[in-house]
Design an enzyme around this catalytic site. Structure first.
Site, PDB file in Angstrom:
ATOM      1  N   SER A  43       0.811  -1.220   0.000  1.00  0.00           N
ATOM      2  CA  SER A  43       0.000   0.000   0.000  1.00  0.00           C
ATOM      3  C   SER A  43       0.842   1.266   0.000  1.00  0.00           C
ATOM      4  CB  SER A  43      -0.899   0.025   1.239  1.00  0.00           C
ATOM      5  OG  SER A  43      -1.783  -1.044   1.222  1.00  0.00           O
ATOM      6  N   ARG A  48       8.856   0.002  -7.619  1.00  0.00           N
ATOM      7  CA  ARG A  48       8.560  -0.483  -8.969  1.00  0.00           C
ATOM      8  C   ARG A  48       8.207   0.703  -9.854  1.00  0.00           C
ATOM      9  NH1 ARG A  48       4.237  -2.442 -12.070  1.00  0.00           N
ATOM     10  NH2 ARG A  48       2.800  -1.622 -10.507  1.00  0.00           N
ATOM     11  N   LYS A  49       6.953   1.200  -9.753  1.00  0.00           N
ATOM     12  CA  LYS A  49       6.530   2.339 -10.562  1.00  0.00           C
ATOM     13  C   LYS A  49       6.090   3.511  -9.687  1.00  0.00           C
ATOM     14  CE  LYS A  49       4.720   0.883 -15.021  1.00  0.00           C
ATOM     15  NZ  LYS A  49       3.484   0.752 -15.802  1.00  0.00           N
ATOM     16  N   TYR A  52      -2.925   6.497  -0.121  1.00  0.00           N
ATOM     17  CA  TYR A  52      -1.786   6.614  -1.046  1.00  0.00           C
ATOM     18  C   TYR A  52      -2.109   7.630  -2.148  1.00  0.00           C
ATOM     19  CZ  TYR A  52       1.728   4.888  -4.421  1.00  0.00           C
ATOM     20  OH  TYR A  52       2.765   4.777  -5.319  1.00  0.00           O
ATOM     21  N   SER A 105       0.403  -4.372  -7.560  1.00  0.00           N
ATOM     22  CA  SER A 105       1.705  -4.236  -6.915  1.00  0.00           C
ATOM     23  C   SER A 105       2.122  -5.567  -6.267  1.00  0.00           C
ATOM     24  CB  SER A 105       1.635  -3.111  -5.870  1.00  0.00           C
ATOM     25  OG  SER A 105       2.895  -2.855  -5.339  1.00  0.00           O
ATOM     26  N   THR A 141       3.900   1.322   2.047  1.00  0.00           N
ATOM     27  CA  THR A 141       4.536   1.307   3.372  1.00  0.00           C
ATOM     28  C   THR A 141       5.910   1.977   3.345  1.00  0.00           C
ATOM     29  OG1 THR A 141       3.571  -0.914   3.457  1.00  0.00           O
ATOM     30  CG2 THR A 141       4.970  -0.252   5.315  1.00  0.00           C
ATOM     31  N   THR A 142       6.710   1.607   2.352  1.00  0.00           N
ATOM     32  CA  THR A 142       8.086   2.106   2.259  1.00  0.00           C
ATOM     33  C   THR A 142       8.090   3.632   2.156  1.00  0.00           C
ATOM     34  OG1 THR A 142       8.427   0.126   0.912  1.00  0.00           O
ATOM     35  CG2 THR A 142      10.261   1.682   1.028  1.00  0.00           C
ATOM     36  N   HIS A 160       1.676  -4.887   9.814  1.00  0.00           N
ATOM     37  CA  HIS A 160       0.587  -5.142   8.860  1.00  0.00           C
ATOM     38  C   HIS A 160      -0.615  -5.746   9.600  1.00  0.00           C
ATOM     39  CE1 HIS A 160       2.870  -4.241   5.313  1.00  0.00           C
ATOM     40  NE2 HIS A 160       3.618  -5.313   5.320  1.00  0.00           N
ATOM     41  N   ARG A 179      -4.456   1.935   0.200  1.00  0.00           N
ATOM     42  CA  ARG A 179      -4.280   2.181  -1.242  1.00  0.00           C
ATOM     43  C   ARG A 179      -5.432   1.507  -1.966  1.00  0.00           C
ATOM     44  NH1 ARG A 179       1.022   0.367  -4.871  1.00  0.00           N
ATOM     45  NH2 ARG A 179       0.713   1.934  -6.499  1.00  0.00           N
TER      46      ARG A 179
HETATM   47  P1  A3P Z   1       3.966  -0.265  -7.319  1.00  0.00           P
HETATM   48  O1  A3P Z   1       4.262  -1.719  -7.312  1.00  0.00           O
HETATM   49  O2  A3P Z   1       2.567   0.025  -7.775  1.00  0.00           O
HETATM   50  O3  A3P Z   1       4.958   0.542  -8.061  1.00  0.00           O
HETATM   51  P2  A3P Z   1       5.000  -1.285   0.044  1.00  0.00           P
HETATM   52  O4  A3P Z   1       6.047  -0.300   0.422  1.00  0.00           O
HETATM   53  O5  A3P Z   1       3.810  -1.268   0.967  1.00  0.00           O
HETATM   54  O6  A3P Z   1       5.566  -2.629  -0.174  1.00  0.00           O
HETATM   55  O7  A3P Z   1       4.372  -0.788  -1.342  1.00  0.00           O
HETATM   56  C1  A3P Z   1       5.141  -0.815  -2.515  1.00  0.00           C
HETATM   57  C2  A3P Z   1       4.497   0.124  -3.522  1.00  0.00           C
HETATM   58  O8  A3P Z   1       4.817   1.480  -3.161  1.00  0.00           O
HETATM   59  C3  A3P Z   1       5.090  -0.090  -4.898  1.00  0.00           C
HETATM   60  O9  A3P Z   1       4.022   0.241  -5.796  1.00  0.00           O
HETATM   61  C4  A3P Z   1       6.200   0.931  -4.921  1.00  0.00           C
HETATM   62  O10 A3P Z   1       6.648   1.273  -6.208  1.00  0.00           O
HETATM   63  C5  A3P Z   1       5.514   2.099  -4.225  1.00  0.00           C
HETATM   64  N1  A3P Z   1       6.476   3.089  -3.706  1.00  0.00           N
HETATM   65  C6  A3P Z   1       7.666   2.843  -3.083  1.00  0.00           C
HETATM   66  N2  A3P Z   1       8.261   3.996  -2.762  1.00  0.00           N
HETATM   67  C7  A3P Z   1       7.461   4.990  -3.189  1.00  0.00           C
HETATM   68  C8  A3P Z   1       7.553   6.416  -3.152  1.00  0.00           C
HETATM   69  N3  A3P Z   1       8.598   7.030  -2.629  1.00  0.00           N
HETATM   70  N4  A3P Z   1       6.531   7.122  -3.677  1.00  0.00           N
HETATM   71  C9  A3P Z   1       5.458   6.515  -4.229  1.00  0.00           C
HETATM   72  N5  A3P Z   1       5.315   5.173  -4.293  1.00  0.00           N
HETATM   73  C10 A3P Z   1       6.300   4.413  -3.780  1.00  0.00           C
END
Ligand code: A3P
Length: 354
Positions: free
Chosen positions: A98, A317-318, A250, A192, A100-101, A162, A184
């Protein structure tokens, strides 16, 4: 005899495919998915829990109404038994994938902005992955079943989980601990997850298709799912206890980043001063935590988490809204629309900007 569900039939096929196309060594699985080396207590519990084949090559077990991998269950039990919340704690809660990072980085930069001026050389966020700065209770701190002794950590402690609301350690619900929930839209969350699982599966040759995984998602068989229960429980809490639970989205952070960051700062009682606003601190935090900046840092391009055994690059990723449109068929879209309508009915929650 009961007819097998689509999921059961598909799952049977994918298990067969796995058995015939790959005899995977469990050693190749990321550490957090490995099922060996569990405590006796955990093994005993697992033996009586409902079980399904997981998204990757490990099993999911139904515990307290949600689905979880065995190794993480060990961390959950341990943190439910041992974690002592403090009133000053800040816990970030999310469904996996969603954002998290991203929110971990925003939270860390925001809370520590006096100690670590933004973009200062050697700012922790420029040299460490956000998951190492805001550790997860069940994936990291309590993962091996031991008490990590957090009493000496500096206050406020920034932590993440989580876990669904009803499974949080008791003290978290009873204390003044603040919960920041990030939601999200389920379409992008699913896509994702699909990519994340594929990344981890690369070495394992599991041939689960997107349609099969979509069925698991819709039926709620997803780590920490069902997705809906997770989101709706925190949504309700955020309405009932607005000083304890902040519900962020998100998509809203993407569309109105300044407004949402200021909302977060106010909720955490560390609002930006006029001087900070004039100096552009809000923009600087957003820039430092942007997808472009974080994903291009050396640590996030080439680093790996020793605790869960995953390369940090798979968390980037994106980072866009609406990528689901590149993958969903008309049928998938209609099915999920129907589920969303049903599950959210009467709750007042809406997924925006999709
Ligand atoms: P996508 O796979 O749609 O690109 P989590 O951190 O909960 O594992 O979620 C990962 C999703 O957050 C991925 O989405 C990742 O690309 C996106 N993400 C990671 N860093 C980000 C940032 N700084 N800004 C926006 N989205 C981010």
């Amino acid at each position: 005899m009961r007819k097998p569900s689509i999921i059961q039939t598909r799952r049977k096929h994918s298990i067969l495919k796995i058995m015939t196309t790959s005899q995977t060594s469990p050693l190749l699985l990321p550490k957090y998915l490995q099922e060996d080396d569990l405590s006796e207590e955990c093994k005993k519990l697992l033996s009586v829990l409902p079980k399904e084949k997981g998204w990757i090559e490990s099993n999911l077990y139904k515990y307290q109404g949600f689905w979880i991998e065995s190794r993480i269950l060990q961390g959950v039990i341990s943190c439910q038994q041992q974690f002592q919340a403090q009133d000053s704690d800040i816990i970030l809660v999310t469904n996996p994938k969603s954002g998290t990072t991203w929110l971990k980085s925003l939270l860390f930069a925001l809370i520590n902005r006096k100690k670590y001026p933004i973009f200062e050389q050697n700012h922790p966020l420029l040299v460490k992955n956000p998951h190492d700065l805001v550790p997860s209770l069940e994936f990291r701190l309590y993962a091996d079943g031991h008490d990590p002794n957090l009493s000496s950590s500096t206050s406020p402690r920034l932590l993440s989980t989580h876990l669904p609301f009803t499974s949080l350690p008791n003290f978290v619900q009873d204390s003044r601990t603040k919960l920041v929930y990030l939601c999200r839209n389920p379409r992008d969350t699913f896509i994702s997850m699909w990519h994340f699982a594929n990344n981890l599966r690369l070495h394992h040759k599991d041939t689960t298709t997107i349609e099969e995984m979509f069925d698991f998602f819709c039926e709620g068989v997803v780590p920490f799912g069902p997705f809906w229960n997770h989101v709706l429980d925190y949504w309700k809490q955020s309405i009932e206890k607005p000083n304890k639970v902040l519900f962020l989205m998100y998509e809203e952070i993407k569309v109105q980043p300044k407004l949402q960051l200021k909302r977060l700062a106010e909720f955490l009682k560390c609002p930006f001063s006029i001087e900070e606003e004039n100096q552009g601190v809000v923009d600087q935090i957003l820039r430092m935590c942007s997808f472009e900046n974080l994903s291009n840092l050396e640590v996030n391009k080439n680093g790996k988490s020793s605790s869960i055994g995953i390369e940090y690059k798979v968390f980037f990723r994106k980072g866009e809204i609406g990528d689901w449109k590149n993958y969903f068929t008309k049928e998938m879209s209609a099915k999920l629309n129907h589920i969303i309508e049903q599950k959210l009915e009467g709750s007042g929650l809406r997924f925006l900007y999709i």
